[in-house]
Design a protein around this motif. Structure first.
Motif, PDB file in Angstrom:
ATOM      1  N   GLN A  20       0.250   7.298  -0.942  1.00 39.79           N
ATOM      2  CA  GLN A  20      -0.536   7.943  -1.995  1.00 39.79           C
ATOM      3  C   GLN A  20      -2.024   7.781  -1.722  1.00 39.79           C
ATOM      4  O   GLN A  20      -2.526   6.662  -1.628  1.00 39.79           O
ATOM      5  CB  GLN A  20      -0.200   7.347  -3.363  1.00 39.79           C
ATOM      6  CG  GLN A  20       1.215   7.625  -3.834  1.00 39.79           C
ATOM      7  CD  GLN A  20       1.469   7.051  -5.219  1.00 39.79           C
ATOM      8  OE1 GLN A  20       0.535   6.712  -5.953  1.00 39.79           O
ATOM      9  NE2 GLN A  20       2.731   6.945  -5.594  1.00 39.79           N
ATOM     10  N   GLU A  21      -2.721   8.891  -1.582  1.00 41.17           N
ATOM     11  CA  GLU A  21      -4.157   8.833  -1.290  1.00 41.17           C
ATOM     12  C   GLU A  21      -4.968   8.339  -2.482  1.00 41.17           C
ATOM     13  O   GLU A  21      -6.024   7.738  -2.318  1.00 41.17           O
ATOM     14  CB  GLU A  21      -4.650  10.213  -0.849  1.00 41.17           C
ATOM     15  CG  GLU A  21      -4.056  10.681   0.483  1.00 41.17           C
ATOM     16  CD  GLU A  21      -4.628  12.010   0.909  1.00 41.17           C
ATOM     17  OE1 GLU A  21      -5.485  12.559   0.165  1.00 41.17           O
ATOM     18  OE2 GLU A  21      -4.230  12.514   1.981  1.00 41.17           O
ATOM     19  N   ASP A  22      -4.497   8.653  -3.692  1.00 38.75           N
ATOM     20  CA  ASP A  22      -5.257   8.282  -4.902  1.00 38.75           C
ATOM     21  C   ASP A  22      -4.675   7.045  -5.587  1.00 38.75           C
ATOM     22  O   ASP A  22      -4.850   6.840  -6.777  1.00 38.75           O
ATOM     23  CB  ASP A  22      -5.277   9.454  -5.878  1.00 38.75           C
ATOM     24  CG  ASP A  22      -3.865   9.893  -6.286  1.00 38.75           C
ATOM     25  OD1 ASP A  22      -2.896   9.472  -5.615  1.00 38.75           O
ATOM     26  OD2 ASP A  22      -3.730  10.649  -7.260  1.00 38.75           O
ATOM     27  N   LEU A  23      -3.988   6.198  -4.814  1.00 40.24           N
ATOM     28  CA  LEU A  23      -3.359   5.017  -5.395  1.00 40.24           C
ATOM     29  C   LEU A  23      -4.401   4.053  -5.957  1.00 40.24           C
ATOM     30  O   LEU A  23      -5.397   3.749  -5.303  1.00 40.24           O
ATOM     31  CB  LEU A  23      -2.520   4.285  -4.332  1.00 40.24           C
ATOM     32  CG  LEU A  23      -1.943   2.934  -4.754  1.00 40.24           C
ATOM     33  CD1 LEU A  23      -0.876   3.123  -5.828  1.00 40.24           C
ATOM     34  CD2 LEU A  23      -1.381   2.186  -3.561  1.00 40.24           C
ATOM     35  N   ASP A  24      -4.174   3.601  -7.165  1.00 40.96           N
ATOM     36  CA  ASP A  24      -4.981   2.540  -7.752  1.00 40.96           C
ATOM     37  C   ASP A  24      -4.331   1.213  -7.355  1.00 40.96           C
ATOM     38  O   ASP A  24      -3.306   0.813  -7.915  1.00 40.96           O
ATOM     39  CB  ASP A  24      -5.017   2.680  -9.273  1.00 40.96           C
ATOM     40  CG  ASP A  24      -5.855   1.589  -9.933  1.00 40.96           C
ATOM     41  OD1 ASP A  24      -6.488   0.801  -9.193  1.00 40.96           O
ATOM     42  OD2 ASP A  24      -5.866   1.519 -11.181  1.00 40.96           O
TER      43      ASP A  24
END
Length: 304
Positions: free
Chosen positions: A178-182
């Motif tokens: 996931q590129e936008d993983l928090d």
């Protein structure tokens, strides 16, 4: 009058420079000046006449220099005789990351340049190294946190950074993609922490404090005092952890763990070389200090 004052005075006279004496003795120029001023006040004589452009040793200063050199030579002979160390030996204390992941690479290169210098090395956590240094057990220490003690000189010699490690399974592999993983969302997972007195744990605590996250909010599954044990526990699925990148890189390369970069610069930390502030290092210990700082590119920064 004490040895450190005489050492400062002799070093200034020998090098005709306060700046050079400060560099060689690893103490500040104001401290050098203070030592010489204390000598002058005690002896009621002017030893050095210093202007913005030059310095001059007075006749009484020359006379004291001869005595001081002899006194320091006698002191060194006494120490050598009492310690019965015929070989140059460095008593080195090192915390987990320096001892396991830095010294194995550094010592062979140092030995190639200084084959006559030997080491006795003891591994402990950073707090343990600090206490033993103050007791005189070690000459030098390599630790993972800054020693906040007026009795010690603490010099950064290397940079490290902390990462989050997880088991290799379908859940974490999907998250890794996931590129936008928090990454902070992973802190809801069971987590394994180091013991409180380690530099690594202090760095992890600092990172969590930056995020306003307390330990009470974490799901702590274990607290372990060994980096290798932590990696194995994480690999077996017991939990996640925050450890040094240097400790994790072999497991990451073997794909036994998954690594997640931590956000911001709070995950970056320095490793420190530490020694007693008023203890005059032997020449072989000084050689090692300079080598360590030069090897990691910190020598010029320390001199500034």
């Amino acid at each position: 009058m004490d040895f450190k004052q005489l050492q400062s005075f002799v070093c200034v006279v020998q090098n005709q420079s306060f700046t050079k004496a400060s560099e060689l003795l690893y103490i500040s120029q104001p401290t050098i000046s203070s030592h010489i001023r204390q000598l002058e006040e005690e002896l009621h004589v002017r030893l050095i006449i210093r202007t913005t452009k030059s310095m001059e040793i007075t006749p009484k200063g020359r006379e004291l220099f001869e005595y001081a050199v002899h006194i320091l030579e006698l002191r060194d002979q006494m120490i050598q005789s009492c310690s019965n160390e015929k070989e140059p030996i460095i008593r080195l204390g090192a915390s987990t990351i320096p001892s396991a992941y830095i010294l194995p690479k550094l010592l062979p290169k140092f030995a190639a340049q200084h084959p006559d210098i030997y080491f006795t090395i003891h591994q402990s956590n950073s707090y343990g190294i600090i206490e033993k240094l103050k007791e005189g057990v070690f000459d030098l220490g390599l630790i993972g946190m800054q020693a906040e003690d007026d009795a010690l000189t603490c010099v950064p010699f290397c940079e490290d950074h902390m990462i989050m490690i997880t088991p290799v399974n379908e859940h974490f592999l999907k998250l890794k993609q996931q590129e936008d993983l928090d990454v902070l969302s992973l802190l809801k997972e069971p987590i394994i922490l180091r013991e409180k007195k380690s530099g690594s744990q202090k760095s992890a605590d600092h990172f969590l404090q930056k995020l306003n996250i307390s330990e009470e909010e974490l799901n702590i599954s274990a607290r372990v005092n060994d980096q290798e044990a932590i990696k194995n526990l994480v690999a077996e699925g017991v939990g996640i952890s925050i450890i040094s990148m240097r400790a994790a890189e072999n497991y990451l390369a073997e794909k036994r763990l998954i690594g997640f970069e931590l956000p911001g610069d709070s995950a970056v930390r320095k490793l420190y070389l530490v020694y007693r502030k008023h203890y005059i290092l032997k020449s072989h210990a000084k050689a090692f200090v300079e080598f360590v700082l030069r090897y990691h590119g910190f020598l010029s920064r320390h001199q500034r």
